[in-house]
Motif scaffolding. Sequence first.
Motif, PDB file in Angstrom:
ATOM      1  N   VAL B 141      -1.682  25.971  -1.197  1.00 57.27           N
ATOM      2  CA  VAL B 141      -2.425  25.481  -0.037  1.00 57.27           C
ATOM      3  C   VAL B 141      -1.464  24.688   0.830  1.00 57.27           C
ATOM      4  O   VAL B 141      -0.781  23.798   0.348  1.00 57.27           O
ATOM      5  N   ALA B 142      -1.393  25.050   2.084  1.00 60.29           N
ATOM      6  CA  ALA B 142      -0.586  24.254   3.009  1.00 60.29           C
ATOM      7  C   ALA B 142      -1.478  23.162   3.572  1.00 60.29           C
ATOM      8  O   ALA B 142      -2.619  23.420   3.942  1.00 60.29           O
ATOM      9  N   VAL B 143      -0.961  21.935   3.607  1.00 59.09           N
ATOM     10  CA  VAL B 143      -1.811  20.811   3.987  1.00 59.09           C
ATOM     11  C   VAL B 143      -1.269  20.070   5.205  1.00 59.09           C
ATOM     12  O   VAL B 143      -0.081  19.798   5.291  1.00 59.09           O
ATOM     13  N   ASP B 144      -2.133  19.775   6.126  1.00 59.46           N
ATOM     14  CA  ASP B 144      -1.791  18.849   7.207  1.00 59.46           C
ATOM     15  C   ASP B 144      -2.617  17.604   6.930  1.00 59.46           C
ATOM     16  O   ASP B 144      -3.788  17.688   6.565  1.00 59.46           O
ATOM     17  N   VAL B 145      -2.003  16.452   7.045  1.00 55.54           N
ATOM     18  CA  VAL B 145      -2.697  15.233   6.700  1.00 55.54           C
ATOM     19  C   VAL B 145      -2.802  14.326   7.909  1.00 55.54           C
ATOM     20  O   VAL B 145      -1.809  14.049   8.561  1.00 55.54           O
ATOM     21  N   VAL B 146      -4.004  13.920   8.207  1.00 59.16           N
ATOM     22  CA  VAL B 146      -4.203  13.009   9.326  1.00 59.16           C
ATOM     23  C   VAL B 146      -4.673  11.671   8.787  1.00 59.16           C
ATOM     24  O   VAL B 146      -5.697  11.582   8.127  1.00 59.16           O
ATOM     25  N   PHE B 147      -3.855  10.648   9.008  1.00 58.32           N
ATOM     26  CA  PHE B 147      -4.123   9.315   8.496  1.00 58.32           C
ATOM     27  C   PHE B 147      -4.446   8.452   9.704  1.00 58.32           C
ATOM     28  O   PHE B 147      -3.607   8.286  10.585  1.00 58.32           O
ATOM     29  N   ASP B 148      -5.674   7.952   9.759  1.00 53.61           N
ATOM     30  CA  ASP B 148      -6.139   7.299  10.977  1.00 53.61           C
ATOM     31  C   ASP B 148      -5.849   8.206  12.174  1.00 53.61           C
ATOM     32  O   ASP B 148      -6.299   9.326  12.194  1.00 53.61           O
ATOM     33  N   SER B 149      -5.039   7.764  13.111  1.00 52.89           N
ATOM     34  CA  SER B 149      -4.920   8.558  14.340  1.00 52.89           C
ATOM     35  C   SER B 149      -3.771   9.554  14.365  1.00 52.89           C
ATOM     36  O   SER B 149      -3.601  10.272  15.327  1.00 52.89           O
ATOM     37  N   VAL B 150      -2.926   9.569  13.346  1.00 54.85           N
ATOM     38  CA  VAL B 150      -1.789  10.468  13.447  1.00 54.85           C
ATOM     39  C   VAL B 150      -1.665  11.400  12.252  1.00 54.85           C
ATOM     40  O   VAL B 150      -2.121  11.108  11.155  1.00 54.85           O
ATOM     41  N   TYR B 225      -6.429  17.321   5.771  1.00 57.94           N
ATOM     42  CA  TYR B 225      -7.067  16.252   5.053  1.00 57.94           C
ATOM     43  C   TYR B 225      -7.131  15.033   5.941  1.00 57.94           C
ATOM     44  O   TYR B 225      -6.114  14.541   6.407  1.00 57.94           O
ATOM     45  N   PHE B 226      -8.318  14.571   6.223  1.00 56.42           N
ATOM     46  CA  PHE B 226      -8.488  13.429   7.112  1.00 56.42           C
ATOM     47  C   PHE B 226      -8.789  12.175   6.327  1.00 56.42           C
ATOM     48  O   PHE B 226      -9.564  12.198   5.396  1.00 56.42           O
ATOM     49  N   ARG B 227      -8.169  11.107   6.745  1.00 53.74           N
ATOM     50  CA  ARG B 227      -8.425   9.847   6.075  1.00 53.74           C
ATOM     51  C   ARG B 227      -8.489   8.739   7.116  1.00 53.74           C
ATOM     52  O   ARG B 227      -7.591   8.604   7.948  1.00 53.74           O
ATOM     53  N   ILE B 228      -9.564   7.960   7.088  1.00 54.19           N
ATOM     54  CA  ILE B 228      -9.625   6.766   7.935  1.00 54.19           C
ATOM     55  C   ILE B 228      -9.236   5.601   7.047  1.00 54.19           C
ATOM     56  O   ILE B 228      -9.792   5.430   5.966  1.00 54.19           O
ATOM     57  N   ASN B 229      -8.260   4.812   7.442  1.00 54.35           N
ATOM     58  CA  ASN B 229      -7.851   3.675   6.627  1.00 54.35           C
ATOM     59  C   ASN B 229      -8.116   2.350   7.342  1.00 54.35           C
ATOM     60  O   ASN B 229      -8.684   1.435   6.783  1.00 54.35           O
ATOM     61  N   GLU B 230      -7.683   2.283   8.564  1.00 51.69           N
ATOM     62  CA  GLU B 230      -7.724   1.011   9.292  1.00 51.69           C
ATOM     63  C   GLU B 230      -9.164   0.597   9.585  1.00 51.69           C
ATOM     64  O   GLU B 230     -10.046   1.419   9.815  1.00 51.69           O
ATOM     65  N   ARG B 231      -9.381  -0.730   9.586  1.00 46.34           N
ATOM     66  CA  ARG B 231     -10.697  -1.276   9.893  1.00 46.34           C
ATOM     67  C   ARG B 231     -11.004  -1.137  11.390  1.00 46.34           C
ATOM     68  O   ARG B 231     -10.093  -1.183  12.206  1.00 46.34           O
ATOM     69  N   ASN B 232     -12.262  -0.986  11.716  1.00 42.67           N
ATOM     70  CA  ASN B 232     -12.682  -0.962  13.124  1.00 42.67           C
ATOM     71  C   ASN B 232     -12.007   0.093  13.988  1.00 42.67           C
ATOM     72  O   ASN B 232     -11.897  -0.046  15.186  1.00 42.67           O
ATOM     73  N   CYS B 255     -12.255  15.142   3.822  1.00 45.96           N
ATOM     74  CA  CYS B 255     -12.156  13.822   4.421  1.00 45.96           C
ATOM     75  C   CYS B 255     -12.671  12.715   3.515  1.00 45.96           C
ATOM     76  O   CYS B 255     -13.638  12.895   2.794  1.00 45.96           O
ATOM     77  N   THR B 256     -12.002  11.550   3.565  1.00 41.42           N
ATOM     78  CA  THR B 256     -12.492  10.363   2.878  1.00 41.42           C
ATOM     79  C   THR B 256     -12.146   9.126   3.699  1.00 41.42           C
ATOM     80  O   THR B 256     -11.363   9.186   4.630  1.00 41.42           O
TER      81      THR B 256
END
Lengths: 251, 497
Positions: B141-150, B225-232, B255-256
Amino acid sequence: MSLLQVTNLHATVGAQDEQKAILKGLNLTVNPGEVHAIMGPNGSGKSTLANVLSGRPGYTVTEGSMHLADADLAELEPHERAQIGLFLAFQYPVEIPGVSNMEFLKASVDSLARARGEDQTNTATFIKHIRQLATSVDLDPQFLKRGVNEGFSGGEKKRNEIMQLLLLEPKLAILDETDSGLDIDALQVVAEGVNRYKSENNGVVLITHYQRLLDYIVPDFVHVLADGKIIQSGDKSLALELEDKGYAWLT
Amino acid sequence: MSQTSVDDLVEARSEYSAGFVTDIESDTLPPGLDEHTVRFISARKGEPQWLTDWRLKAFAHWKTMPEPTWAHVHYPPIDFQEISYYSAPKSQADGPQSLDEVDPELLRTYEKLGIPLHEQAVLAGVVNANMPPAPSMGSNVAVDVVFDSVSIATTFKEKLAEAGVIFCPISEAVHSHPELIQKYLGSVIPQKDNFYAALNSAVFSDGSFVYIPKGVRCPMELSTYFRINERNTGQFERTLIIADAGSHVSYLEGCTAPMRDENQLHAAVVELVALEDAEIKYSTVQNWYPGDENGKGGIYNFVTKRGLCGGARSKISWTQVETGSAITWKYPSVVLRGDDSVGEFYSVALTNNRQQADTGTKMIHMGKNTKSTIVSKGISAGRSENCYRGLVRISPTAENARNFTQCDSLLIGGECGAHTFPYIENKNNSAIIEHEASTSKVSDDQLFACQQRGIDSEKAVGMIVNGFCKEVFRELPMEFAVEAGKLLEVSLEGAVG
Ligand SMILES: Nc1ncnc2c1ncn2[C@@H]1O[C@H](COP(=O)(O)OP(=O)(O)OP(=O)(O)O)[C@@H](O)[C@H]1O
Ligand SMILES: [Mg+2]
């Protein structure tokens, strides 16, 4: 040690504010190797006894005790009671659409094995075994692929219960009117299944309305349950007498 | 940055195992939204003028739009000025050139989530003992990872390039493939499509871009794979997938987010374009943080997803397993413009505790002999509200269109709600439209029947729910199907006494 020991059992049914007393001081002892038949009028508490022993929600034990071998049943969750070898063949087996019989039975066998600290049976062995058992109670192995009891006829549901009995080999089997609604041939199949299960290490409690079943599965004891108590016990001749005279002379 | 330790959080709510926060320095825009915000994001990404203008146009329009209120969901008004519209891990300021340059803290985050970002190891066939391939996903599986906005990493880029497949962050595609972006961005979901799509068009930060050339079968599953980390922060990703004539691609999205008491907004846009004879299979496993059992916190998942079957005999298939988010508002749709094109929507939406979901699809038939299939499985537990909303529209030009819709609801307990709103607009008499619906309940008798055979009640509910979802799980790629089944069981924890 006795297999099942029920002492002065009182139980109610219903929500907290409107509890209705059903079992009113019931005593019953089943030793390994014994078959006990329980008969009695409609609504006397036979299914309630089976439900209370197996821990069905909605019932409250208010007095007395019940033990399976040395385990206090009141302290165990329903699935734990099953895991230590208590089996109930339901009067009205329930349908579980979407869950195949095969998957259900594998989950059941695996849970019991896990509880005993044993390894899971390998799936291929399991499938072979369960197919044979299905055939032995006259169920087409195709039934294993269908949803649990989904669209099964009344008789097929009952045979399915007996197949499960043979699969799980519990210590104590409570059969709640497994003979009701069966045709003559099916009755024999069911009786034959129960006889095959029976051994000197396990016990059977047969709830029935009909002496006919007892021609095939010969009980060591026959009890009459009326108004939440056992009011008469005897050997298999008691069943014949009941067939003749009904319950009125006892109550 | 949050000081709360991962262990505390995990202990506080062990059911949501993705709920930890990554302690990483971020470059976060202060809350607030105006033209400067939009310009800032565009400048940060070094975008060409046309794209800056495109964003500004979307923003100007967004300001005139009312928030939609027709969905069967309830939440306090969102203050769009309280949200930060851009957040990037600081160490990524110059963008990672390879995985070696990715912050190890980030890599550990994804390892914890079961996302393999270690292509070298997999490619070489030597698996490092400290970094075994995640069991949850195959190694192909090829993965692109988006962490917050990038976007922080895209794996297997070279192997894909050999096949001519482009799979990269959309912010990169803007520079490397401007002609494709300019031609297709907003071609399926116009900037003014709806409130959240307009907002996304103005402030979208990153996302994935995929182009499969003519006649190519993509050699592996693609995944973001999307991940939101930062608050607000809000996450406004944008995904664009183009399958050129006769090509084929299967794409997975996961996503998580960490557990936080505040609600966080996620307003994504996903556009798919399938040209003649092309096929796109898009699968989502959505597991954003759902909030706690009293409905505190959780993600607002307001997403616009639409595919265009532009060419004859093209096919777009959406499969979604939605278990997370405090609120889900999402209708992956297909516009069936090409003759003989096919649209599919397979959905499992599970809500527990105080979650709310309003989800479904739109199948817009325009071409001749177009076919659509909708299978929706809604599971409600706790005090949640679960709603299917679907539209089947047959245009006058859609000779011999066919639709089959099946909508099933399963209720667990007596305090939850299930609703279905199937709309049909038929303007062509030759259409055949079939609709089936059912509502069932996991009964106490069923649970007891399982328990009496030694199966505990959580396992029993899991089995019943999995059985109920079978038709949808069948549509998922293998690794995801297993994962999805487990996810349902975890999401249902506490649903039965
Ligand atoms: N959940 C319940 N709520 C209210 N009453 C109940 C409930 N379960 C059982 N009862 C009542 O308890 C009494 C005993 O019922 P039970 O089912 O044990 O009888 P039974 O001896 O098995 O009868 P049958 O021969 O008809 O099967 C009946 O009067 C029944 O209506
Ligand atoms: Mg009864």
